[in-house]
Each structure stands twice: as structure tokens, then as C-alpha cells.
Design a protein around this motif. Structure first.
Motif: not given
Length: 416
Positions: A359, A363-369, A371-372
Motif C-alpha cells: 500500500k 497499490f491502493k486496493t486490498s485486492g491488488e495487494q 494478489a501481488i
């Protein structure tokens, strides 16, 4: 010792020198070690000694005073793979390590939803997360006494039961106190389980395969981490009040299976059984863990010899550790240094708070965080599985720390 070799009952006397046996009728012992009466009717032939691993095929008279020259270790020259029963028991025990891995992997997703649902501050989240690591210390300390009294399998069952109770308590909690209490109970189970898991595998594994089978434990931790990452990403879209509870509740599935396996399916270790005087039962267990009667015989002799050595040195004090000889001091420095550096590099904190770090990286959204984080878990597990075939532990350790040092050097040189 009286053992059966090729169907013939043979009584022989073991000496202090590895690989040296002679019939009871032959009492001739010289400074160079006793010589077996190969003409006697009770004498073991050279090929029979080689079959059970008591003599190296290349040098029958070579004798070593080190433990690496013991009867079972010499079976390495036979090239026998571990038996199916041994592999099955090791895989069952390694499930215990998946518990810790799952907790490390899932907690990064849990704290995101928990903060959104309960409104905890960063300090409260840190208190909740770190309580497991804190309570794992006494869990590891008491595990040795419990396992010596109750046995390895019962201790594994108790550790898994604590993990199950702690996870279910956390899943039903809404206050910080109950969450910390549940995670503390889980921590005791983690500390005890991770101490006994590799011990169990090492005691059921043949000496020549012990190193490979013990790595099942460490590999399972990383598989559990990956499992936690995957489920964390898959369940991240659920409502916050329900999502983090489901993530923790799913962590109770494997402990329930582990309790059943430890009490029903997994055999007790032959070493513990022999120490407690259950020799007949140990003989039966070895029959399921060994490929041949020769391997079973040599392994039994190796265990009995090791127990006798420990009994002879029972008066050794802690002075050996706190005032070590130069050789022991070097070994202690290496093993303690490896253990400390693994934790002081901050790898567990990195895994716990990887979404927060991502974050800050943009990467602002929890889904992106998440997923990575999951992709990094796949890469890490893939690298581990590709390198696990390296048989030399020092080589694998050197590769690991070389990469770590390059990372630290790059980080330092990038600073202004």
C-alpha cells in the motif's frame, strides 16, 4: 545382541568401536579392536555384515569412533530408498508445519478485514499479531518434557488441538482480549508442534535419508504460507465482518485432521518406545518403516547404541554448552547465528504486513495487494521446490545467504 540375519539366529557382542562385532565365544580384544572368529559357527560372514550395514563393503577393518560410522549409517552404501511407511509417516507429521505456514499467509488478509470491521489501531493489530510469536517460546520449551513423557505422536496431537481451539476462539471473538487470548493459545501449539515435528521425522527416518525427510517440515511451512495467500485473496471480497472470521475458522480444518492422524494413523517413534521399554512394539514399528529385515536390524542396533551412549553420558552438565570447547563453540556459533539471522532479517514481519508495505508502494486496493502477495508466494514456493533436491545442506545454506547478502548490499548502495 541377538538378531536374525538371513534367517539364522546369531548372538554377538558389540564393542565401543563402530562396525565391530564378534561372537560371544571369542573374547580376544586388542588395542586395535576385536577380530571376529570367521571360522566359528556363530560368526557373521563378511557379506552378512555388509548386508546389515555393520561393515563397509570397501573396507571391513576400517573402524571409526564417530557416530557417522554406526551400523544404520553404514546402510547408506546400500542405496535403499526410504520405505513407503516412512514417507507416509513423515508426510503426516509435516502437516503440522502447514499450520504455522497457513497462519503466516492468512494473517496478512485477516488484519485488513479486521481493521475494517473492528476499527483496531496499528498498535492493537501489532499486539494481536505478535502474541503468537511470544507464546511460541514457552510452547517450544515445554514441548521436550511433554514429548518425553507422553510420546511424540500424543504431543503432536496436543499441539494441533491447541491450534484448533485457538483458531476457533479467534473466529468467534469480537474483543481484542479474546483475540489475543486465542492467538496466544495458538502460539503455544505452534511452538510445541514445530519443535516435535522435525524431531518425530528424524526419529522415524533412516539415517541416510534423515536430512531429506526432515526438509518435509520446512517445505510444508512454505506450502502452508502459499495456501494462506491463496485463500486470503479468494476470500478478500467477502464482507469484512464475516471474511476474517471465515479465514481463521478454515485454519481449524488441518489441525482436526492432524489430531486424528497423530492418534490413529501415525506410529510412535521406535526410539521413544525403546527408551520406555516397549521393545516388541518398537520392533513392529520398525517393520513398517524399514524396507528389509537387514535395515530393520541395523536401525534397531543404531537406536540401542545411541540410547546407551546417552545413558553413559547422563552426568554431562550444562557446562558443555556454557563453557564449550573450541570445537563446540564454533558449532554453537554457526547454528545459533543461522537461527538468529533467519528471524532478525525481518522476513516474518515482511510476510505479516506485506499488504501494508505494498500500500505504501502505491497499490491502493486490498485486492491488488493480496494478489501481488499471492504471486510472490507462488514464486517463493517454486524456488524452494526447485532447490530442495540439493543434497548438501551447507551448499543450500550458502546459496540462501549469498542471495540475502546481495539484497542487503543493493539496499545499502541505493541509499543517498
Amino acid at each position: 545382541y541377538q538378531r536374525r540375519v538371513r534367517g539364522e539366529s546369531t548372538t554377538c557382542m558389540a564393542t565401543g568401536q563402530a562396525g565391530t562385532f564378534l561372537p560371544l565365544e571369542d573374547k580376544s580384544v586388542t588395542d586395535e579392536g576385536p577380530e571376529a572368529d570367521t571360522q566359528g559357527t556363530h560368526a557373521l560372514k563378511k557379506d552378512e555384515l555388509q548386508e546389515v550395514g555393520l561393515v563397509s563393503p570397501t573396507s571391513q577393518r576400517e573402524r571409526s569412533r564417530s557416530r557417522s560410522g554406526s551400523a544404520a549409517v553404514e546402510l547408506e552404501t546400500s542405496g535403499l530408498p526410504p520405505s513407503r511407511g516412512c514417507i507416509r509417516a513423515a508426510m503426516c507429521a509435516s502437516l503440522n508445519s502447514i499450520l504455522l505456514g497457513y497462519d503466516i499467509g492468512i494473517i496478512s488478509a485477516v488484519i485488513i478485514l479486521m481493521k475494517a470491521d473492528l476499527g483496531f489501531s496499528n498498535f492493537q493489530i501489532e499486539l494481536y499479531v505478535s502474541s503468537l510469536n511470544l507464546m511460541a517460546i514457552p510452547g517450544a520449551i515445554i514441548s521436550s518434557h511433554i514429548s518425553d513423557s507422553l510420546g511424540r505422536t500424543r504431543t503432536l496431537a496436543a499441539a494441533s488441538l491447541l491450534f484448533l481451539v485457538g483458531n476457533l476462539l479467534m473466529a468467534m471473538s469480537s474483543s481484542l482480549f479474546l483475540l489475543v487470548l486465542g492467538r496466544s493459545i495458538t502460539g503455544i501449539g505452534v511452538g510445541a508442534g514445530l519443535s516435535i515435528d522435525p524431531l518425530y521425522i528424524s526419529e522415524i527416518a533412516p539415517p541416510m535419508h534423515r536430512g531429506k525427510l526432515v526438509t518435509f517440515s520446512e517445505t510444508s511451512i512454505n506450502i502452508g504460507i502459499l495456501l494462506g495467500y491463496v485463500l486470503g485473496f479468494a476470500l478478500s471480497g467477502l464482507p469484512a465482518a464475516f471474511g476474517w472470521r471465515l479465514m481463521l475458522a478454515l485454519g481449524g480444518v488441518i489441525p482436526a485432521v492432524m489430531v486424528y492422524l497423530a492418534l490413529v494413523a501415525m506410529p510412535e517413534t521406535p526410539r521413544w518406545l525403546i527408551q520406555k521399554g516397549f521393545t516388541d512394539r518398537a520392533d513392529q514399528v520398525l517393520g513398517t518403516l524399514c524396507n528389509t529385515e537387514a535395515e530393520k536390524t541395523a536401525t534397531m542396533l543404531d537406536i540401542e547404541g545411541a540410547i546407551a551412549e546417552e545413558a553413559a553420558g547422563a552426568t554431562v552438565s550444562w557446562k558443555t554448552i556454557f563453557s564449550p570447547t573450541p570445537g563446540v563453540r564454533l558449532m554453537l556459533a554457526v547454528v545459533i547465528g543461522v537461527a538468529v539471522s533467519q528471524q532478525s532479517c525481518g522476513i516474518e514481519a515482511l510476510m505479516y504486513y506485506s499488504p501494508s508495505i505494498l500500500k505504501e508502494a502505491g497499490f491502493k486496493t486490498s485486492g491488488e495487494q493480496l494478489a501481488i502477495t499471492m504471486v510472490m508466494g507462488f514464486i517463493k514456493t517454486g524456488v524452494i521446490l526447485s532447490l530442495i533436491h540439493i543434497s548438501e545442506p551447507t551448499r543450500l545454506l550458502s546459496i540462501s545467504y549469498a542471495v540475502f547478502c546481495l539484497k542487503k548490499k543493493k539496499k545499502t548502495t541505493n541509499q543517498p
